[in-house]
Write an enzyme that holds these catalytic residues in place. Structure first.
Site, PDB file in Angstrom:
ATOM      1  CD  GLU A 175       1.529  -5.875   8.048  1.00 26.51           C
ATOM      2  OE1 GLU A 175       1.657  -7.095   7.812  1.00 26.51           O
ATOM      3  OE2 GLU A 175       2.395  -5.037   7.729  1.00 26.51           O
TER       4      GLU A 175
ATOM      5  CG  HIS B  71      -0.217   0.028   2.519  1.00 28.26           C
ATOM      6  ND1 HIS B  71       0.372   1.166   3.031  1.00 28.26           N
ATOM      7  CD2 HIS B  71       0.019  -0.956   3.411  1.00 28.26           C
ATOM      8  CE1 HIS B  71       0.939   0.886   4.189  1.00 28.26           C
ATOM      9  NE2 HIS B  71       0.740  -0.402   4.444  1.00 28.26           N
TER      10      HIS B  71
END
Length: 193
Positions: free
Chosen positions: A84, A13
């Site tokens: 994550e 990201h």
């Protein structure tokens, strides 16, 4: 270098306030910074001309919005296993802050209290690797650094802790694939900006 064998493109990201400050961002749903948004848009140009059978994203807004800004939002499927690392008690803290109270700590070796150990992240990565191998197609994945590092380790047959050997910058692109045949998984490109 092109390959007739499937390639898996991994995109970390774009920048967030916490990635900029070095704070561990697991399950806190941080937005992209303006610079992170610009870098996510630039990913579109870097992937121009490539086609993917599927586009998968972590459900976090930082990963999913990166996929949207890169032009893949309409096809991006959110998958919980791409989240994550759960940093538990270390969420929002920097490595230096943690080391001050726990000298020698390493997330890949020691995990996080009230969060995940490398084996936990590895189990999620193994599910993704299994899906990738079964798909046997070019797939694009948007997620976060530590998870993608463990995913790469597991793709290569390394233990989850092997993710410590890889580094990923924000809005970077990496490519997993094969060398001669489907029995030889490799990292074809890594951490391209």
């Amino acid at each position: 270098m092109s390959s007739a064998l499937p390639q898996i493109h991994l995109v970390r990201h774009g920048e967030t306030a916490w990635s900029l400050s070095g704070q561990h961002t697991g399950r806190t749903d941080m937005p992209l910074t303006p610079a992170g948004e610009a870098a996510a848009r630039a990913v579109a140009e870097r992937l121009k001309g490539l086609t993917f059978s599927a586009v998968w994203s972590s459900p976090s807004q930082r990963a999913y919005n990166t996929s949207v800004l890169a032009g893949f939002g309409a096809r991006s499927v959110k998958m919980d296993d791409l989240q994550e690392w759960d940093y538990g008690a270390y969420e929002g803290r920097t490595t230096n802050d943690i080391l001050a109270e726990r000298p020698g700590w390493n997330v890949f070796r020691d995990g996080c209290p009230q969060g995940e150990m490398a084996a936990d992240v590895g189990a999620r990565a193994d599910k993704i690797v299994d899906r990738l191998r079964k798909a046997n197609a070019d797939i694009l994945i948007f997620s976060s650094a530590h998870f993608l590092r463990v995913l790469a380790a597991r793709w290569l047959g390394l233990p989850p802790e092997g993710g410590a050997l890889f580094v990923l910058d924000t809005a970077s692109i990496s490519v997993l694939g094969y060398e001669h045949d489907l029995g030889e998984p490799v990292a074809r490109k890594w951490n391209l900006k």
